[in-house]
Every structure is written in structure tokens, then in C-alpha cells.
Write a protein that holds these residues in place. Sequence first.
Motif, PDB file in Angstrom:
ATOM      1  N   THR A  62       0.984  -1.043   0.046  1.00 24.91           N
ATOM      2  CA  THR A  62      -0.005  -0.035  -0.011  1.00 24.91           C
ATOM      3  C   THR A  62       0.744   1.220   0.012  1.00 24.91           C
ATOM      4  O   THR A  62       0.454   2.447  -0.301  1.00 24.91           O
ATOM      5  CB  THR A  62      -0.896  -0.006   1.231  1.00 24.91           C
ATOM      6  N   ASP A  63       2.120   1.249   0.435  1.00 30.02           N
ATOM      7  CA  ASP A  63       3.085   1.996   0.559  1.00 30.02           C
ATOM      8  C   ASP A  63       4.314   2.084  -0.229  1.00 30.02           C
ATOM      9  O   ASP A  63       5.258   2.041   0.368  1.00 30.02           O
ATOM     10  CB  ASP A  63       3.207   2.715   2.195  1.00 30.02           C
ATOM     11  N   PRO A 321       0.384 -14.879   0.054  1.00 33.90           N
ATOM     12  CA  PRO A 321      -0.499 -14.078  -0.298  1.00 33.90           C
ATOM     13  C   PRO A 321      -0.978 -12.868   0.972  1.00 33.90           C
ATOM     14  O   PRO A 321      -1.188 -13.356   2.037  1.00 33.90           O
ATOM     15  CB  PRO A 321      -1.908 -14.581  -0.444  1.00 33.90           C
ATOM     16  N   SER A 322      -0.605 -11.659   0.733  1.00 36.74           N
ATOM     17  CA  SER A 322      -0.908 -10.742   1.978  1.00 36.74           C
ATOM     18  C   SER A 322      -0.705  -9.264   1.359  1.00 36.74           C
ATOM     19  O   SER A 322      -0.344  -9.025   0.112  1.00 36.74           O
ATOM     20  CB  SER A 322       0.166 -10.920   2.814  1.00 36.74           C
ATOM     21  N   VAL A 323      -0.869  -8.283   2.323  1.00 33.91           N
ATOM     22  CA  VAL A 323      -0.767  -6.757   1.878  1.00 33.91           C
ATOM     23  C   VAL A 323       0.113  -6.189   2.774  1.00 33.91           C
ATOM     24  O   VAL A 323       0.204  -6.626   4.291  1.00 33.91           O
ATOM     25  CB  VAL A 323      -2.128  -6.367   2.060  1.00 33.91           C
ATOM     26  N   THR A 324       0.955  -5.328   2.630  1.00 36.59           N
ATOM     27  CA  THR A 324       1.878  -4.888   3.740  1.00 36.59           C
ATOM     28  C   THR A 324       1.604  -3.186   3.713  1.00 36.59           C
ATOM     29  O   THR A 324       1.441  -2.670   2.543  1.00 36.59           O
ATOM     30  CB  THR A 324       3.241  -5.038   3.590  1.00 36.59           C
ATOM     31  N   ASN A 325       1.697  -2.746   4.817  1.00 34.31           N
ATOM     32  CA  ASN A 325       1.518  -1.190   4.858  1.00 34.31           C
ATOM     33  C   ASN A 325       2.922  -0.613   5.021  1.00 34.31           C
ATOM     34  O   ASN A 325       3.021   0.703   5.098  1.00 34.31           O
ATOM     35  CB  ASN A 325       0.600  -0.617   5.922  1.00 34.31           C
ATOM     36  N   GLU A 326       3.970  -1.286   5.087  1.00 33.88           N
ATOM     37  CA  GLU A 326       5.409  -0.890   5.279  1.00 33.88           C
ATOM     38  C   GLU A 326       6.009  -0.075   4.063  1.00 33.88           C
ATOM     39  O   GLU A 326       5.203  -0.050   3.177  1.00 33.88           O
ATOM     40  CB  GLU A 326       6.287  -1.904   5.644  1.00 33.88           C
ATOM     41  N   VAL A 327       6.613   0.702   4.472  1.00 37.77           N
ATOM     42  CA  VAL A 327       7.184   1.825   3.370  1.00 37.77           C
ATOM     43  C   VAL A 327       8.331   1.160   2.586  1.00 37.77           C
ATOM     44  O   VAL A 327       9.392   0.749   3.370  1.00 37.77           O
ATOM     45  CB  VAL A 327       7.801   3.133   3.997  1.00 37.77           C
ATOM     46  N   PHE A 328       8.223   0.862   1.308  1.00 38.22           N
ATOM     47  CA  PHE A 328       9.460   0.520   0.662  1.00 38.22           C
ATOM     48  C   PHE A 328       9.395   1.186  -0.933  1.00 38.22           C
ATOM     49  O   PHE A 328       8.391   2.056  -1.292  1.00 38.22           O
ATOM     50  CB  PHE A 328       9.082  -1.001   0.221  1.00 38.22           C
ATOM     51  N   SER A 329      10.544   0.983  -1.403  1.00 41.69           N
ATOM     52  CA  SER A 329      10.738   1.900  -2.809  1.00 41.69           C
ATOM     53  C   SER A 329      11.466   0.970  -3.802  1.00 41.69           C
ATOM     54  O   SER A 329      11.863  -0.341  -3.423  1.00 41.69           O
ATOM     55  CB  SER A 329      11.513   2.972  -2.543  1.00 41.69           C
ATOM     56  N   THR A 330      11.253   1.382  -4.997  1.00 38.85           N
ATOM     57  CA  THR A 330      12.058   0.724  -6.186  1.00 38.85           C
ATOM     58  C   THR A 330      13.409   0.420  -5.814  1.00 38.85           C
ATOM     59  O   THR A 330      13.996  -0.478  -6.366  1.00 38.85           O
ATOM     60  CB  THR A 330      11.856   1.715  -7.419  1.00 38.85           C
ATOM     61  N   LEU A 356      14.891  -6.961   0.689  1.00 40.23           N
ATOM     62  CA  LEU A 356      13.176  -7.328   1.300  1.00 40.23           C
ATOM     63  C   LEU A 356      13.026  -8.822   1.430  1.00 40.23           C
ATOM     64  O   LEU A 356      12.247  -9.099   1.767  1.00 40.23           O
ATOM     65  CB  LEU A 356      12.328  -6.959   0.095  1.00 40.23           C
ATOM     66  N   ALA A 357      14.198  -9.714   1.189  1.00 41.54           N
ATOM     67  CA  ALA A 357      13.823 -10.904   1.450  1.00 41.54           C
ATOM     68  C   ALA A 357      13.177 -11.253   2.739  1.00 41.54           C
ATOM     69  O   ALA A 357      12.248 -12.203   2.713  1.00 41.54           O
ATOM     70  CB  ALA A 357      15.002 -11.930   1.527  1.00 41.54           C
ATOM     71  N   PRO A 367      13.051  -2.890   9.567  1.00 40.27           N
ATOM     72  CA  PRO A 367      13.305  -1.565  10.456  1.00 40.27           C
ATOM     73  C   PRO A 367      12.874  -0.649   9.333  1.00 40.27           C
ATOM     74  O   PRO A 367      13.570  -0.675   8.288  1.00 40.27           O
ATOM     75  CB  PRO A 367      14.620  -1.799  10.751  1.00 40.27           C
ATOM     76  N   GLN A 368      12.210   0.399   9.855  1.00 39.09           N
ATOM     77  CA  GLN A 368      11.701   1.511   8.745  1.00 39.09           C
ATOM     78  C   GLN A 368      12.526   2.682   8.979  1.00 39.09           C
ATOM     79  O   GLN A 368      12.531   3.190  10.094  1.00 39.09           O
ATOM     80  CB  GLN A 368      10.134   1.739   9.064  1.00 39.09           C
ATOM     81  N   GLY A 369      13.419   3.199   8.248  1.00 37.02           N
ATOM     82  CA  GLY A 369      14.045   4.231   8.095  1.00 37.02           C
ATOM     83  C   GLY A 369      13.179   5.580   7.424  1.00 37.02           C
ATOM     84  O   GLY A 369      12.125   5.153   7.282  1.00 37.02           O
ATOM     85  N   PRO A 370      13.858   6.663   7.179  1.00 41.31           N
ATOM     86  CA  PRO A 370      13.146   8.054   6.775  1.00 41.31           C
ATOM     87  C   PRO A 370      13.292   7.679   5.171  1.00 41.31           C
ATOM     88  O   PRO A 370      13.990   6.986   4.613  1.00 41.31           O
ATOM     89  CB  PRO A 370      14.069   9.003   7.194  1.00 41.31           C
ATOM     90  N   TYR A 371      12.276   8.247   4.626  1.00 43.19           N
ATOM     91  CA  TYR A 371      12.107   8.100   3.053  1.00 43.19           C
ATOM     92  C   TYR A 371      12.321   9.469   2.641  1.00 43.19           C
ATOM     93  O   TYR A 371      11.580  10.262   3.005  1.00 43.19           O
ATOM     94  CB  TYR A 371      10.823   7.456   2.554  1.00 43.19           C
ATOM     95  N   PHE A 372      12.975   9.920   1.384  1.00 39.98           N
ATOM     96  CA  PHE A 372      13.355  10.951   0.997  1.00 39.98           C
ATOM     97  C   PHE A 372      12.507  11.622  -0.389  1.00 39.98           C
ATOM     98  O   PHE A 372      13.020  10.698  -1.150  1.00 39.98           O
ATOM     99  CB  PHE A 372      14.843  11.592   0.997  1.00 39.98           C
ATOM    100  N   TYR A 373      11.842  12.558  -0.518  1.00 44.42           N
ATOM    101  CA  TYR A 373      11.293  12.940  -1.676  1.00 44.42           C
ATOM    102  C   TYR A 373      12.002  14.163  -2.386  1.00 44.42           C
ATOM    103  O   TYR A 373      12.073  15.094  -1.878  1.00 44.42           O
ATOM    104  CB  TYR A 373       9.836  13.326  -1.529  1.00 44.42           C
TER     105      TYR A 373
END
Length: 453
Positions: A62-63, A321-330, A356-357, A367-373
Motif C-alpha cells: 500500500t505504501d 498472499p498478503s498486503v503490507t503497509n510498510e514503506v518500501f521503494s524501487t 526485502l527477502a 526496520p523502517q528508516g526515513p524516506y526522502f522525496y
Amino acid sequence: MKKSLIVWLVLCALSSWLHAAQPNIVIIFADDLGYGDLGCYGSPTIRTPHLDRMAAEGLRFTDFYSAAEVCSPSRAALLTGRYPIRSGMCGNRRVLFPNSKGGLPPKEVTIAEALRETGYATAHIGKWHLGIHAGSRPVDQGFQRSFGLPYSNDMDARAGLPKGATGSPNPAHDGWNVPLIREGKVIEQPANQTTLTKRYTEEAVTFIREQKDKPFFLYFAHTFPHVPMFASPAFQGKSRAGIYGDAVEELDWSVGQVLDTLRREGLAERTLVVFTSDNGPWLIMGDQGGSAGLLRDGKGSTWEGGMRVPGIAWMPGRIQPSVTNEVFSTMDLFTTALALGGASLPKDVTLDGRDLAPLLFESKSLPQGPYFYYRGDQLFACRLGEWKAHFQTQTGYGQPKADAHDPPLLFHLGRDPSEKRNVAAEHADVLAKIQQAVKAHQAGVVPGEPQLQ
Ligand code: MG
């Protein structure tokens, strides 16, 4: 004699074990597909049964973020696992143009280069947009095979093309002089865009069938749904969402063809397939601009709609099969692909992605770190957990200068995914944490030589 036979048997066993241990990797990358344009992401008008099934059988994010708000920087980040500022693949011209001198620097290590070292067959199909000069082309960046367009399908417009033709519902199919290239050689110019998705797909299916006994990496970067919009005759006029919907439904068909081929060839359980988009929808194109769903703005902007995109990972039997709300990127795909392929990470290079394994195969949180735009070479915003602070804002297109914010704007993306209610005044502590994260990040950024001037 006996000894050499034993050595030979051991080598054979080792090689087949290596192949079994090295899964195939397929990245399917849509162009300008919005967060709200697939059935499994809430589109009420575009039918995407194959992607919906892929999401139902796999892990839906989702994110999930593209690492840039426009095309060339986003592709550079995907293939190198680094924010585009580090490779120099960002700047005030925003993307590469046919007359650009720059491109993805040869010294950057791509997923294809790294995986080739460990025995993978590599192919690029579709749009490139990382440079047309020697050193930056697909064949120079680790791809043994390459079939597609060197840049966006709206570039290189032919003389006499009426103004506004790019976003018109029925553009001339030969209105753009963009070439179709195979391994560095032009094979058709202008490329007939109506059959591009179909031909890309045939190419992908052939490549997969040919590589059955060898691990492979396929980077399948679609031309659509980037304007000008085209679909094959079989898809024209079929969707409720006009030609944009037709193009997305054909893209969905294409994904179905790839997954069916993997199933039929017995490769599904040992192939990781990831589907995502290079940036948000190009909203100024109106009916042909797609939708970011409930997210704010679209392509070109660092509001959520510009960079949060659909993301689906599929590997039956390995990914539950599942849904994750954690923040990941390409950018995480780079690190993940290298780890899966047994390739070592490039030395003396700052990487921004994670493996991501554990999430993909063991459903473990990372662990979720900061994500920069970033917009171009400027850091505009930062996300930390559910919080996002904007230091500058600017609509994707049509606003000539950015608005600077001091104090920054602050939104809670869980309670306010559309970024409507600035709550900075009530959360000075959160802002301080984000500002600290930005400071630490910026202290470690050495900008690459600018390539998009
Ligand atoms: Mg794009």
C-alpha cells in the motif's frame, strides 16, 4: 580417470544447485500509471484481472514508492538502488531529451551488470530513457538483449503535428519519430506505437522460454500508459475509461501473458516478479492522465500522488498472499535482486535500498528508516513512519516556482492519506526528528555529476 569423473560430477551438481538457488527476476515497470488505476488499487472503471490475480496470489504494497517524481531519475534509481542525486541523474531539465548529452554514467552498477557476473541472462524490453550515447545504453549497462524505445514516446514529434496532439484521443500513430531499437540498431522508425505493447510482450515470452535452464533477469519497462496513448486493435474502445483505460487493460493482458508463460514453463515457483510504475499519473493530460486515487497531485510532484505507486511482488509458494503497509521503494529492488542472485554489492558505493527477502519470504517486518522525496536535485519532503514533512511544495506541472515552508508542513499519512490537514503546530517533536533525519541524510550525499542539463 576416476578422479576427473568425480570432479565433473561435483561441478555438475554445484552448477545445478546454483541455478536452483538463483531465482529468476522479472521487473515489470509501467510508465505514468497512477496509484488508483488498477482494480486491486480501487479503480472502478479499468479492468485489470491479471494484476488483480497477481496481487491476490502475492504481496501487495500500500505504501510503495518510485524514487523520483519523473521518468529518467526514477529509472536510474531502480536500476542502481540509489537516490538519483547520487548518480547525477536528476536536475533542472527533469528528464533526458533526444538532444541531451548525458546519461546513466558507465561507472554506475546496474542490477543487470551485477547479475550478469553471477551467470544470469539479462534482457531489457521497452522504454529505456537512461541515455542514448555510448556508455549509457542498455547494451552498455549490463543487458545482453535489448528491444524497445530509447526514450519517451512523445519525444521527437514530427513536423506538422498539431499542437496538443500528445494528449488527444486519436493521435496519428506515426506522429512521433521515435525509433524502435534492437541491441543498438534501429529496426523501425517511426515505431508503430499501436502494436508496441503486443510486440514487447511477444519478445518477453520468447526470452523467458529461451532461458529455461539458466537464471535470468528481465527488465520489462512498458511504454504505456504514457501519452500519446495507443492500444492494439483488440483493446481499442473496450474499456470504460477511454483510450487510457484501453492502454492499461492491454498492459494488464501483457502481465497475464508473462505470468502464464512462467506457470506453463514450470518457472513460477522460482521467479520473483515485481510490478510497479515509474511515477504517478500525468494529471495535466486530462482523460489520458490516469488517477492517483485518494492521493494528492500526480507525476512531477512530491505530494504522495507523484511518487506513491502500485507495487506487487509475486512468487507462488515462496511469497504468501498478503498486503503490507510498510514503506518500501524501487531502490529496495536493487539490493533484493543482488542478494537473491548471489551477487556482491558494489564496493565504495552508497546504496539506499534494503534486501526485502525477510519481508517477501518470511513475512517479517523490516526496520523502517526515513524516506526522502526529491524533485530534481532538491530534497522537498521526508517521510518517517506515518509522518511526512514538506520543506517545499510545488504542483507537478503548471506552478513555476516552489513554495518554501518554514516551519515545514506536516501530515499524518495514516489518518490523512490525501495530505489535507497540516498538523505541524501540534507536533514540533515529530518535526524535530524528521529534520534530524534529513540533516543526517544530506551530510552523506555527494551529488553525482549532473547528467540532465
Ligand atoms: Mg514516466
